[in-house]
Design a protein around this motif. Structure first.
Motif: not given
Length: 165
Positions: A133, A139, A102, A122, A130, A136, A125
């Motif tokens: 979603v 990040e 994302v 996901t 963020r 995840f 991210a």
């Protein structure tokens, strides 16, 4: 990657597979899903891995094209979600949406509108997307460009010192 200030994050097949399996592990605490919707194209690979790991047999796709920052910033649905999956969601089925990344959240927002009650997961991210979603794994900063394994090829790289070997 036109901005030289951007960071690059190359991901190997092995790393992507491990990260996708980690996503599946994280999702196990949520119980059983009735179906997965993969966002094409990037979500196909992690969706296949998650489907295998969580023993989900119903795998659907939605094709969404997000235009880059140089265009209008719009989203176009190229292939909608099947009526079977939409009906399953309306009747209380537990749907999992999977994508590789994302970024700004534009694609995620469009798919969330199609399946508002679904769980969105996901592998990677970025901060701007963020919030779109639910789950995840990693990040990365907004200025990081992720090079997925399907975007890469093995090639010679000159030594850092500039020499030739």
């Amino acid at each position: 990657m036109s901005n030289p200030a951007q960071k690059s994050f190359p991901v190997s097949w092995d790393q992507f597979h491990r990260d996708s399996r980690a996503l599946a592990w994280r999702l196990t605490s949520l119980g059983t899903f009735d179906a997965i919707v993969a966002i094409t194209r990037g979500g196909l690979v992690p969706a296949a891995i998650v489907a295998r790991e969580l023993n989900i047999r119903v795998v659907e796709s939605v094709a969404v094209k997000s235009y880059d920052h140089q265009s209008q910033g719009g989203v176009k649905v190229l292939k909608p979600i099947s009526e079977q999956i939409l009906d399953l969601a309306k009747n209380g089925g537990k749907i999992l949406i999977v994508d590789d990344l994302v970024d700004t959240g534009a694609t995620a927002r469009a798919v969330r509108e199609m399946l508002p009650g679904a769980h969105f997961a996901t592998v990677y991210a970025k901060p701007k997307g963020r919030e779109m979603v639910d789950t995840f794994i990693t990040e990365v900063s907004q200025d990081t460009w992720i090079f997925f394994p399907w975007d890469l090829d093995v090639t010679y790289v000159a030594p850092i010192s500039g020499g030739t070997d």
